[in-house]
Design an enzyme around this catalytic site. Structure first.
Site, PDB file in Angstrom:
ATOM      1  N   ASP A  36      19.751  40.648  10.022  1.00 40.16           N
ATOM      2  CA  ASP A  36      19.580  41.483   8.815  1.00 40.16           C
ATOM      3  C   ASP A  36      20.664  42.544   8.643  1.00 40.16           C
ATOM      4  O   ASP A  36      20.527  43.431   7.816  1.00 40.16           O
ATOM      5  CB  ASP A  36      18.213  42.191   8.792  1.00 40.16           C
ATOM      6  CG  ASP A  36      17.073  41.206   8.703  1.00 40.16           C
ATOM      7  OD1 ASP A  36      17.320  40.076   8.251  1.00 40.16           O
ATOM      8  OD2 ASP A  36      15.947  41.565   9.088  1.00 40.16           O
ATOM      9  N   HIS A 239      46.903  43.485  23.864  1.00 41.52           N
ATOM     10  CA  HIS A 239      45.766  43.573  22.940  1.00 41.52           C
ATOM     11  C   HIS A 239      44.565  44.259  23.594  1.00 41.52           C
ATOM     12  O   HIS A 239      43.423  43.868  23.380  1.00 41.52           O
ATOM     13  CB  HIS A 239      45.377  42.181  22.423  1.00 41.52           C
ATOM     14  CG  HIS A 239      46.424  41.597  21.536  1.00 41.52           C
ATOM     15  ND1 HIS A 239      46.509  40.255  21.236  1.00 41.52           N
ATOM     16  CD2 HIS A 239      47.455  42.174  20.873  1.00 41.52           C
ATOM     17  CE1 HIS A 239      47.554  40.043  20.445  1.00 41.52           C
ATOM     18  NE2 HIS A 239      48.144  41.187  20.211  1.00 41.52           N
ATOM     19  N   ASP A 256      48.007  52.229  19.359  1.00 38.92           N
ATOM     20  CA  ASP A 256      48.381  51.374  18.228  1.00 38.92           C
ATOM     21  C   ASP A 256      47.204  51.430  17.265  1.00 38.92           C
ATOM     22  O   ASP A 256      46.145  50.868  17.536  1.00 38.92           O
ATOM     23  CB  ASP A 256      48.636  49.943  18.729  1.00 38.92           C
ATOM     24  CG  ASP A 256      49.163  49.019  17.633  1.00 38.92           C
ATOM     25  OD1 ASP A 256      49.064  49.375  16.443  1.00 38.92           O
ATOM     26  OD2 ASP A 256      49.666  47.922  17.984  1.00 38.92           O
ATOM     27  N   ASP A 267      50.227  50.211  10.198  1.00 40.15           N
ATOM     28  CA  ASP A 267      50.212  49.651  11.557  1.00 40.15           C
ATOM     29  C   ASP A 267      51.247  50.431  12.366  1.00 40.15           C
ATOM     30  O   ASP A 267      52.443  50.195  12.213  1.00 40.15           O
ATOM     31  CB  ASP A 267      50.548  48.153  11.471  1.00 40.15           C
ATOM     32  CG  ASP A 267      50.556  47.469  12.824  1.00 40.15           C
ATOM     33  OD1 ASP A 267      50.184  48.109  13.827  1.00 40.15           O
ATOM     34  OD2 ASP A 267      50.938  46.280  12.869  1.00 40.15           O
ATOM     35  N   HIS A 346      57.180  40.262  22.995  1.00 44.62           N
ATOM     36  CA  HIS A 346      56.758  39.992  21.615  1.00 44.62           C
ATOM     37  C   HIS A 346      57.936  40.191  20.668  1.00 44.62           C
ATOM     38  O   HIS A 346      59.009  40.628  21.088  1.00 44.62           O
ATOM     39  CB  HIS A 346      55.544  40.845  21.217  1.00 44.62           C
ATOM     40  CG  HIS A 346      55.743  42.334  21.292  1.00 44.62           C
ATOM     41  ND1 HIS A 346      56.458  43.042  20.356  1.00 44.62           N
ATOM     42  CD2 HIS A 346      55.296  43.248  22.202  1.00 44.62           C
ATOM     43  CE1 HIS A 346      56.424  44.327  20.680  1.00 44.62           C
ATOM     44  NE2 HIS A 346      55.745  44.475  21.795  1.00 44.62           N
ATOM     45  N   HIS A 350      56.525  42.171  11.782  1.00 44.81           N
ATOM     46  CA  HIS A 350      55.825  41.185  10.946  1.00 44.81           C
ATOM     47  C   HIS A 350      55.687  41.778   9.559  1.00 44.81           C
ATOM     48  O   HIS A 350      55.791  43.002   9.384  1.00 44.81           O
ATOM     49  CB  HIS A 350      54.449  40.854  11.547  1.00 44.81           C
ATOM     50  CG  HIS A 350      53.633  42.066  11.925  1.00 44.81           C
ATOM     51  ND1 HIS A 350      52.876  42.772  11.023  1.00 44.81           N
ATOM     52  CD2 HIS A 350      53.503  42.729  13.109  1.00 44.81           C
ATOM     53  CE1 HIS A 350      52.296  43.796  11.631  1.00 44.81           C
ATOM     54  NE2 HIS A 350      52.667  43.806  12.895  1.00 44.81           N
ATOM     55  N   HIS A 357      48.974  41.410   9.490  1.00 45.83           N
ATOM     56  CA  HIS A 357      50.055  40.426   9.610  1.00 45.83           C
ATOM     57  C   HIS A 357      50.066  39.724   8.263  1.00 45.83           C
ATOM     58  O   HIS A 357      49.325  38.779   8.023  1.00 45.83           O
ATOM     59  CB  HIS A 357      49.793  39.448  10.767  1.00 45.83           C
ATOM     60  CG  HIS A 357      49.913  40.115  12.114  1.00 45.83           C
ATOM     61  ND1 HIS A 357      49.820  39.435  13.290  1.00 45.83           N
ATOM     62  CD2 HIS A 357      50.141  41.411  12.458  1.00 45.83           C
ATOM     63  CE1 HIS A 357      49.972  40.286  14.311  1.00 45.83           C
ATOM     64  NE2 HIS A 357      50.164  41.484  13.821  1.00 45.83           N
ATOM     65  N   GLU A 380      58.775  47.273  15.597  1.00 46.39           N
ATOM     66  CA  GLU A 380      57.957  47.641  16.750  1.00 46.39           C
ATOM     67  C   GLU A 380      58.428  47.062  18.079  1.00 46.39           C
ATOM     68  O   GLU A 380      57.754  46.238  18.682  1.00 46.39           O
ATOM     69  CB  GLU A 380      56.503  47.229  16.510  1.00 46.39           C
ATOM     70  CG  GLU A 380      56.279  45.789  16.051  1.00 46.39           C
ATOM     71  CD  GLU A 380      54.780  45.456  15.965  1.00 46.39           C
ATOM     72  OE1 GLU A 380      54.071  45.734  16.942  1.00 46.39           O
ATOM     73  OE2 GLU A 380      54.347  44.921  14.939  1.00 46.39           O
ATOM     74  N   TYR A 384      57.124  46.696  28.642  1.00 47.75           N
ATOM     75  CA  TYR A 384      55.872  46.736  29.407  1.00 47.75           C
ATOM     76  C   TYR A 384      56.170  46.309  30.837  1.00 47.75           C
ATOM     77  O   TYR A 384      56.573  45.161  31.065  1.00 47.75           O
ATOM     78  CB  TYR A 384      54.840  45.801  28.765  1.00 47.75           C
ATOM     79  CG  TYR A 384      54.781  45.968  27.252  1.00 47.75           C
ATOM     80  CD1 TYR A 384      53.953  46.934  26.682  1.00 47.75           C
ATOM     81  CD2 TYR A 384      55.601  45.213  26.410  1.00 47.75           C
ATOM     82  CE1 TYR A 384      53.928  47.128  25.310  1.00 47.75           C
ATOM     83  CE2 TYR A 384      55.586  45.401  25.035  1.00 47.75           C
ATOM     84  CZ  TYR A 384      54.757  46.357  24.496  1.00 47.75           C
ATOM     85  OH  TYR A 384      54.740  46.553  23.136  1.00 47.75           O
ATOM     86  N   ARG A 401      55.469  51.207  23.388  1.00 47.57           N
ATOM     87  CA  ARG A 401      55.791  50.569  22.106  1.00 47.57           C
ATOM     88  C   ARG A 401      55.924  51.681  21.079  1.00 47.57           C
ATOM     89  O   ARG A 401      55.196  52.674  21.137  1.00 47.57           O
ATOM     90  CB  ARG A 401      54.704  49.569  21.681  1.00 47.57           C
ATOM     91  CG  ARG A 401      54.979  48.911  20.339  1.00 47.57           C
ATOM     92  CD  ARG A 401      54.177  47.629  20.077  1.00 47.57           C
ATOM     93  NE  ARG A 401      52.744  47.837  19.976  1.00 47.57           N
ATOM     94  CZ  ARG A 401      51.867  47.526  20.915  1.00 47.57           C
ATOM     95  NH1 ARG A 401      52.273  46.989  22.045  1.00 47.57           N
ATOM     96  NH2 ARG A 401      50.566  47.755  20.756  1.00 47.57           N
ATOM     97  N   GLU A 403      56.167  51.871  16.914  1.00 46.51           N
ATOM     98  CA  GLU A 403      56.006  51.010  15.736  1.00 46.51           C
ATOM     99  C   GLU A 403      55.903  51.849  14.468  1.00 46.51           C
ATOM    100  O   GLU A 403      55.070  52.750  14.388  1.00 46.51           O
ATOM    101  CB  GLU A 403      54.732  50.164  15.893  1.00 46.51           C
ATOM    102  CG  GLU A 403      54.413  49.302  14.683  1.00 46.51           C
ATOM    103  CD  GLU A 403      53.219  48.374  14.902  1.00 46.51           C
ATOM    104  OE1 GLU A 403      52.319  48.712  15.695  1.00 46.51           O
ATOM    105  OE2 GLU A 403      53.197  47.307  14.253  1.00 46.51           O
TER     106      GLU A 403
HETATM  107  N1  GLY Z   1      48.498  46.204  15.554  1.00 46.68           N
HETATM  108  C1  GLY Z   1      48.881  44.854  15.469  1.00 46.68           C
HETATM  109  C2  GLY Z   1      50.319  44.680  15.589  1.00 46.68           C
HETATM  110  O1  GLY Z   1      51.019  45.592  15.972  1.00 46.68           O
HETATM  111  O2  GLY Z   1      50.849  43.651  15.234  1.00 46.68           O
HETATM  112 MN    MN Z   2      50.432  47.651  15.800  1.00 48.88          MN
HETATM  113 MN    MN Z   3      52.328  45.460  14.213  1.00 51.13          MN
END
Ligand code: GLY
Ligand code: MN
Ligand code: MN
Length: 435
Positions: A36, A239, A256, A267, A346, A350, A357, A380, A384, A401, A403
């Site tokens: 519910d 993540h 992040d 982001d 990475h 994006h 994304h 970004e 690490y 990071r 970004e």
């Molecule tokens: N927060 C997701 C990314 O940095 O792509």
């Molecule tokens: Mn991010």
């Molecule tokens: Mn990002």
């Protein structure tokens, strides 16, 4: 104030690319979280891009041709349901308020759609997005085909409407840029607030609460994704989402987090010391990532290939890893062999927009596409360093990071999230003042 002109203009652009076809674009379904109780409702990005209409149980139908028509199917007014669930526009008010040519009750869509599809040369929808929707559309098509002996013709051409919409969504219009600017400003303020609130002994979730509070009090409807508040070793989990560790003197904190405002995401990542002062190796790694980000952002300009910022970030990062003794050999060799990927695994960004994304291809005909004024993307880079035998212990658990969200301008780019500090001196001064 509701702006309907941008959405009307987007519908007109899609209609102009559909010859005499019909497009059918549903919004997202409501989803149950527990008995519910639904997840907070979020519309489908394609549907919202074309309509601005926020309610569930709605479908947009576009009929292209000499006199193009936009038709909304939506929920009817219901005093009973509105008592429980709140206001709904209903058919007439929705047509009026959002500028459609027609609107009809969603309950009648199965009857109306076969009539609208009949004798159209092409049908545009999003095949494969949702099996239930696929089978519904196929059901309508089969109903039309079943009338073939009466002379009715079913669309021969079944097209993915997303391939057109993805291209349109890539270049943001001024209305979208304004929303992204607001999301960027509020998000930068939330990162500032998080820096001020951070101190040894606090829990990661206390900082998450600061972020969410700052987003919401400025009218953000949702976080654009769940905030990552990752201290110490957690900063090296890309993540990480538990946000439940106690922070200690000597940790770095990687946050992040970005808010969503009127559908548009920010982001942003910032990394800073829990104590307010970078330790030597932390600073060394941080300065490399900061330089990599500056080099990447300098490549964000009209005509530059999508990959240029990434290549610039990789070069600076590889050089830095060699300088710190974490990779050996020449910078070129480290890039060539991909050895830097042990620490930077990475990519550098994006597309960003209605989706975090965001929609849009990164390559065209096998080549990285050139950037165009009005595109929005993240920049970004990161580094690490997990504990490992061949890594000096002083670098263990340093995860960084940085970004920001970039808008491609006429001559370069504007960082929409630049108000969140990232220079070492600025971060240390801000945190000192907050004590
Ligand atoms: N927060 C997701 C990314 O940095 O792509
Ligand atoms: Mn991010
Ligand atoms: Mn990002």
């Amino acid at each position: 104030m509701r702006h309907i002109e941008p959405h009307k203009a987007r519908r007109a652009r899609l209609l102009a690319l559909m010859q005499d076809g019909i497009a059918v674009v549903p919004t997202a379904p409501e989803r149950l979280r527990s008995r519910d109780s639904d997840y907070p409702y979020r519309f489908d990005s394609y549907f919202y891009y074309l309509t601005g209409f926020p309610e569930p149980e709605a479908v947009l139908v576009l009929l292209a041709g000499e006199t193009p028509r936009s038709i909304l199917f939506c929920r009817e007014k219901s005093l009973e349901r509105e008592l429980w669930d709140g206001y709904r526009f209903g058919v007439d008010a929705a047509r009026e308020a959002f500028g459609f040519d027609e609107a009809h009750p969603i309950s009648g869509i199965d009857e109306k759609l076969p009539q609208l599809i009949a004798n159209r040369p092409a049908l545009f929808f999003a095949p494969g997005m949702d099996p239930a929707w696929d089978s519904r559309v196929m059901g309508w098509l089969n109903q039309v085909r079943a009338q073939a002996r009466t002379g009715v013709v079913a669309p021969a051409d079944i097209r993915d409407v997303r391939s057109i919409l993805d291209e349109l969504r890539l270049v943001k219009d001024p209305h979208e840029i304004a929303a992204m600017r607001r999301a960027g400003t509020v998000t930068a303020g939330a990162h500032l607030r998080a820096m001020r609130a951070t101190r040894p002994g606090a829990m990661e979730y206390e900082i998450e609460a600061e972020l969410l509070h700052e987003f919401r009090r400025h009218g953000s409807q949702f976080p654009a994704y769940w905030p990552i508040v990752a201290s110490g070793p957690n900063a090296c989990v890309l993540h990480y989402r538990e946000n439940d560790r106690q922070m200690h003197e000597g940790d770095l904190l990687l946050i992040d987090a970005g808010c969503e405002i009127d559908g548009y995401a920010a982001d942003v990542t910032r990394t800073f010391p829990v104590s307010g002062r970078f330790a030597g190796p932390q600073r060394d790694v941080y300065e490399i990532v900061l330089a990599a980000q500056a080099a990447a952002a300098a490549e964000v300009k009209p005509g530059a290939r999508w990959d240029a910022p990434h290549e610039a970030a990789v070069r600076i990062t590889a050089q830095g890893l060699v300088d710190l003794g974490l990779c050996s050999g020449t910078t070129d060799a480290v890039i060539e062999s991909g050895d830097y990927k042990r620490f930077y695994m990475h990519r550098t960004g994006h597309w960003l927009g209605l989706d975090v994304h965001d929609a849009g291809d990164y390559k065209q005909a096998g080549e990285w596409r050139p950037l165009v004024q009005g595109m929005t993307l993240t920049v970004e880079p990161g580094c690490y360093i997990r504990p490992a035998e061949n890594v000096p212990e002083r670098f263990w658990n340093i995860g960084v990071r940085i970004e920001d969200d970039a808008l491609v301008t006429e001559t370069g780019c504007e960082l929409l999230t630049a108000a969140a500090p990232k220079r070492v001196d600025d971060i240390e001064a801000l945190m000192r003042d907050a004590r």
